[in-house]
Design an enzyme around this catalytic site. Sequence first.
Site, PDB file in Angstrom:
ATOM      1  N   HIS A 117       0.841  -1.204   0.000  1.00 19.33           N
ATOM      2  CA  HIS A 117       0.000   0.000   0.000  1.00 19.33           C
ATOM      3  C   HIS A 117       0.877   1.256   0.000  1.00 19.33           C
ATOM      4  O   HIS A 117       0.599   2.215  -0.720  1.00 19.33           O
ATOM      5  CB  HIS A 117      -0.880   0.056   1.261  1.00 19.33           C
ATOM      6  CG  HIS A 117      -1.919  -1.015   1.374  1.00 19.33           C
ATOM      7  ND1 HIS A 117      -2.076  -1.786   2.512  1.00 19.33           N
ATOM      8  CD2 HIS A 117      -2.879  -1.432   0.506  1.00 19.33           C
ATOM      9  CE1 HIS A 117      -3.089  -2.619   2.337  1.00 19.33           C
ATOM     10  NE2 HIS A 117      -3.590  -2.433   1.127  1.00 19.33           N
ATOM     11  N   LYS A 157     -17.823  -6.370   7.828  1.00 15.22           N
ATOM     12  CA  LYS A 157     -16.593  -7.127   8.039  1.00 15.22           C
ATOM     13  C   LYS A 157     -16.183  -7.017   9.496  1.00 15.22           C
ATOM     14  O   LYS A 157     -16.503  -6.037  10.167  1.00 15.22           O
ATOM     15  CB  LYS A 157     -15.471  -6.543   7.172  1.00 15.22           C
ATOM     16  CG  LYS A 157     -15.459  -7.043   5.746  1.00 15.22           C
ATOM     17  CD  LYS A 157     -14.152  -6.638   5.086  1.00 15.22           C
ATOM     18  CE  LYS A 157     -14.067  -7.068   3.638  1.00 15.22           C
ATOM     19  NZ  LYS A 157     -12.848  -6.550   2.999  1.00 15.22           N
ATOM     20  N   ARG A 186      -2.077  -5.946  -8.343  1.00 16.96           N
ATOM     21  CA  ARG A 186      -0.915  -6.817  -8.077  1.00 16.96           C
ATOM     22  C   ARG A 186      -0.720  -7.839  -9.170  1.00 16.96           C
ATOM     23  O   ARG A 186       0.391  -8.191  -9.521  1.00 16.96           O
ATOM     24  CB  ARG A 186      -1.112  -7.551  -6.739  1.00 16.96           C
ATOM     25  CG  ARG A 186      -0.983  -6.661  -5.539  1.00 16.96           C
ATOM     26  CD  ARG A 186      -1.471  -7.352  -4.312  1.00 16.96           C
ATOM     27  NE  ARG A 186      -2.873  -7.713  -4.483  1.00 16.96           N
ATOM     28  CZ  ARG A 186      -3.681  -8.091  -3.509  1.00 16.96           C
ATOM     29  NH1 ARG A 186      -3.208  -8.200  -2.299  1.00 16.96           N
ATOM     30  NH2 ARG A 186      -4.930  -8.378  -3.733  1.00 16.96           N
ATOM     31  N   SER A 232      -2.956  -7.550   3.005  1.00 14.28           N
ATOM     32  CA  SER A 232      -3.191  -7.429   4.450  1.00 14.28           C
ATOM     33  C   SER A 232      -3.555  -8.788   5.042  1.00 14.28           C
ATOM     34  O   SER A 232      -3.171  -9.099   6.179  1.00 14.28           O
ATOM     35  CB  SER A 232      -4.331  -6.438   4.716  1.00 14.28           C
ATOM     36  OG  SER A 232      -3.985  -5.170   4.260  1.00 14.28           O
TER      37      SER A 232
HETATM   38  O1  PNS Z   1      -8.669  -2.730   0.412  1.00 14.25           O
HETATM   39  P1  PNS Z   1      -9.882  -3.322  -0.232  1.00 14.25           P
HETATM   40  O2  PNS Z   1     -10.661  -4.147   0.770  1.00 14.25           O
HETATM   41  O3  PNS Z   1      -9.557  -4.073  -1.494  1.00 14.25           O
HETATM   42  O4  PNS Z   1     -10.811  -2.071  -0.655  1.00 14.25           O
HETATM   43  C1  PNS Z   1     -12.040  -2.271  -1.280  1.00 14.25           C
HETATM   44  C2  PNS Z   1     -12.860  -0.968  -1.326  1.00 14.25           C
HETATM   45  C3  PNS Z   1     -12.976  -0.337   0.034  1.00 14.25           C
HETATM   46  C4  PNS Z   1     -12.191   0.009  -2.263  1.00 14.25           C
HETATM   47  C5  PNS Z   1     -14.262  -1.347  -1.895  1.00 14.25           C
HETATM   48  O5  PNS Z   1     -14.780  -2.427  -1.196  1.00 14.25           O
HETATM   49  C6  PNS Z   1     -15.252  -0.198  -1.848  1.00 14.25           C
HETATM   50  O6  PNS Z   1     -15.137   0.763  -2.570  1.00 14.25           O
HETATM   51  N1  PNS Z   1     -16.233  -0.323  -0.929  1.00 14.25           N
HETATM   52  C7  PNS Z   1     -17.236   0.687  -0.688  1.00 14.25           C
HETATM   53  C8  PNS Z   1     -18.575   0.228  -1.224  1.00 14.25           C
HETATM   54  C9  PNS Z   1     -18.707   0.558  -2.692  1.00 14.25           C
HETATM   55  O7  PNS Z   1     -18.541   1.679  -3.115  1.00 14.25           O
HETATM   56  N2  PNS Z   1     -19.039  -0.462  -3.516  1.00 14.25           N
HETATM   57  C10 PNS Z   1     -19.319  -0.235  -4.925  1.00 14.25           C
HETATM   58  C11 PNS Z   1     -18.179  -0.541  -5.798  1.00 14.25           C
HETATM   59  S1  PNS Z   1     -18.411  -2.194  -6.346  1.00 14.25           S
END
Ligand code: PNS
Length: 164
Positions: A17, A41, A90, A128
């Site tokens: 990150h 979560k 990645r 993570s």
């Molecule tokens: O670090 P991560 O868990 O890969 O991050 C994922 C994240 C937070 C970017 C994604 O889950 C997100 O944007 N969640 C908020 C809900 C949302 O906007 N969902 C619509 C997009 S599919």
Amino acid sequence: MSSAIYPGSFDPVTKGHLDIIKRAAKMFDALTVSVLNNSEKSPLFSVDERVNMLRKACRDIPNVKIDSFSGLTASYAEKTGTDVIIRGLRAVTDFEYELQMAQTNRKILPTLDTVFLTTSLEYAYLSSSIVREVASFGGDISEFVTEDVAQAVYEKFSGEKQNG
Ligand code: PNS
């Protein structure tokens, strides 16, 4: 002034990150790294803990701000007046989900673009969840996270052992 947000779970923030944060901070005048507060979560670290770890890790990058948000990333982007989301890729296995997310976000907010940065090869394997798993078995995570984060992760697991 160009600005972008880098949303994520950051549970905890890894060197992968940080690599993305440093590179994105060079591309934009202002970068906000924002921790998703996801009630569905059960993270290892609270949102406040994750924000504080990120603040410490990014304290030497002047144009990086740390924040948190709940709900849709697109709504958060709109509220903060940002048109660019940063995400790290990645491997090809990340691509399908990331593409779907980028397209969904653009459907919700048509002005929103996602900029993908390819993770540096040295961190391509890192996540993570790998950090949490290795630490949960007492393995060495010093290559994966900063010293402060490693200490916090080990403390969590030693606390869990004592409590459970
Ligand atoms: O670090 P991560 O868990 O890969 O991050 C994922 C994240 C937070 C970017 C994604 O889950 C997100 O944007 N969640 C908020 C809900 C949302 O906007 N969902 C619509 C997009 S599919």
